[in-house]
Design an enzyme around this catalytic site. Structure first.
Site, PDB file in Angstrom:
ATOM      1  N   CYS A 152      -1.665   6.702   5.875  1.00 57.51           N
ATOM      2  CA  CYS A 152      -2.727   5.849   6.461  1.00 57.51           C
ATOM      3  C   CYS A 152      -2.087   4.616   7.188  1.00 57.51           C
ATOM      4  CB  CYS A 152      -3.769   5.536   5.388  1.00 57.51           C
ATOM      5  SG  CYS A 152      -4.987   4.457   6.109  1.00 57.51           S
ATOM      6  N   CYS A 168       0.703  -1.242  -0.037  1.00 58.74           N
ATOM      7  CA  CYS A 168      -0.063   0.019  -0.008  1.00 58.74           C
ATOM      8  C   CYS A 168       0.796   1.242   0.129  1.00 58.74           C
ATOM      9  CB  CYS A 168      -0.851  -0.047   1.183  1.00 58.74           C
ATOM     10  SG  CYS A 168      -1.952   1.342   1.312  1.00 58.74           S
ATOM     11  N   CYS A 220     -17.874 -10.318  16.657  1.00 60.18           N
ATOM     12  CA  CYS A 220     -16.738  -9.507  15.946  1.00 60.18           C
ATOM     13  C   CYS A 220     -15.752  -9.015  17.035  1.00 60.18           C
ATOM     14  CB  CYS A 220     -17.066  -8.383  15.281  1.00 60.18           C
ATOM     15  SG  CYS A 220     -18.260  -7.285  16.261  1.00 60.18           S
ATOM     16  N   ASN A 236     -25.943 -12.101  16.596  1.00 60.21           N
ATOM     17  CA  ASN A 236     -24.779 -11.632  15.854  1.00 60.21           C
ATOM     18  C   ASN A 236     -24.734 -10.062  16.325  1.00 60.21           C
ATOM     19  OD1 ASN A 236     -22.850 -10.958  13.961  1.00 60.21           O
ATOM     20  ND2 ASN A 236     -24.419 -10.614  12.548  1.00 60.21           N
ATOM     21  N   CYS A 272      -4.332  -0.178   8.586  1.00 66.61           N
ATOM     22  CA  CYS A 272      -3.938  -1.433   8.264  1.00 66.61           C
ATOM     23  C   CYS A 272      -2.916  -1.753   9.342  1.00 66.61           C
ATOM     24  CB  CYS A 272      -4.000  -1.830   6.907  1.00 66.61           C
ATOM     25  SG  CYS A 272      -5.211  -1.835   6.020  1.00 66.61           S
TER      26      CYS A 272
END
Length: 370
Positions: A11, A3, A330, A303, A14
């Site tokens: 950025c 990237c 999650c 969920n 990630c």
């Protein structure tokens, strides 16, 4: 994944991008096993594509009318343009430069968080598996709406796969992404999302999983794990647009989906029309629905958001006669806390699905049996 934005220090979203993907996946698997325990049969973690997997872009509008930016908010209120982010699906990536041009054509003034001036706060884009697009413009007021309507034919000409376009009104200065009022600008208000074995629909304010590939795998796995279970009634709590409920449907079974978002329930109801009788959806709080129900179901799917289902719903499930619970999480920390509160429901099968490569986040599916 390589990237340019990360390499240039523009950025750092990630956070695991420098870690080989196999190592990322193994670490997530081990973290989930540590949280849930060794009791269930653990399937191998399900890998994602390393790039081009995000079906949505939530882009902060910045720059100026003539030199627009779409990206993330940086230090000092400036916006770092991320139109070429490698995470986005091809349909989303192709749309972002055109949407930046549209900002200029329609004279949409980007909102400046420092001065609190301007109109356009965010541009939100979602792509369906078929490549159709849902585009939302989050505005501070209706001032720009006539110009957006006027130039919409230009946009649809440049983006022929644009299916749904809307304006969201967000008048307050806050970190919240969107406001309550939505103005649909196109004839269509529903984006078809064919995922797994179901044709689902997404409305502008509805929630859908970030990766269509992994969402399909998640729903297919749920259907596979429950295929041999005997159940006549099932609940899908925190159902969103109904992915789990639609995959649990079978002849002679009543499935009820519960979701707080009226927009999501409207979309899920449209999806249910395509599978016949037996599946219905209603808007409401998942915990309140369970605590107020006259009868218990045989199977419950949960969920929840990152906070988990909480003590009240976990306590109700623990004290109920529900035979099986399918928990999609999650956040393994809240998952572990909820499982501790439901000690009579034993985890029998589990799997990690890497919904969010290059970050610490992932999805964990656990089947519980009383």
């Amino acid at each position: 994944m390589q990237c340019d934005y990360y390499d240039a220090g523009r950025c750092r979203s990630c956070t695991l991008i420098e870690t080989p993907y196999d190592a990322q996946l193994a670490a997530k698997h081990e973290r989930a096993r540590a949280a849930v325990g060794e009791g269930p049969a653990w399937d191998d973690p399900l890998a994602s594509a390393e790039s081009g997997f995000r079906n949505k872009a939530k882009m902060v509008a910045g720059g100026s009318v003539d030199e627009p930016r779409l990206g993330i908010l940086g230090a000092g209120g400036s916006v770092q343009d991320l139109r070429d982010c490698p995470l986005h699906e091809p349909a989303v990536a192709a749309a972002l430069p055109v949407l930046a041009e549209f900002m200029t054509a329609a004279r949409l003034v980007p909102y400046d968080v420092t001065s609190r001036r301007g109109e356009l706060k965010y541009v939100l884009v979602t792509a369906s598996p078929a490549g159709e697009l849902l585009v939302r413009f989050v505005l501070r007021s209706t001032e720009s709406v006539p110009r957006i309507r006027k130039h919409l034919p230009w946009l649809t000409d440049r983006l022929p796969h644009l299916a749904v376009a809307s304006v969201n009104l967000h008048p307050t200065h806050s970190a919240v992404l969107e406001g309550a009022e939505e103005i649909v600008l196109t004839e269509r208000a529903l984006l078809p999302m064919h995922v797994g074995d179901a044709e689902m629909y997404l409305r502008p304010q509805g929630f859908f999983q970030t990766s269509s590939q992994m969402a399909g795998a998640l729903y297919t796995l749920a259907a596979s794990w429950t295929a041999k279970l005997t159940y006549r009634t099932a609940w899908d709590l925190y159902c969103g647009v109904g992915g789990f409920a639609l995959h649990l449907a079978r002849p002679g079974v009543e499935v009820i989906g519960v979701e707080s978002s009226h927009e999501a329930v409207a979309a899920a109801t449209a999806s249910a029309a395509g599978v016949g009788t037996g599946v219905r959806f209603e808007a409401g709080d998942a915990t309140a629905f369970a605590l107020g129900a006259a009868q218990e179901p045989d199977l419950v799917v949960v969920n929840p958001p990152r906070r988990g289902i909480g003590a009240d719903l976990a306590g109700w499930l623990e004290g109920s006669g529900v035979r099986h619970v399918l928990y999609s999480s999650c956040n393994v920390d809240s998952l572990a806390r909820d499982l501790t509160a439901m000690a009579s429901l034993r985890p029998v099968r589990a799997r990690v699905l890497d919904m969010f490569p290059h970050t610490e986040h992932f999805e964990t599916l656990v089947l519980l049996e009383r």
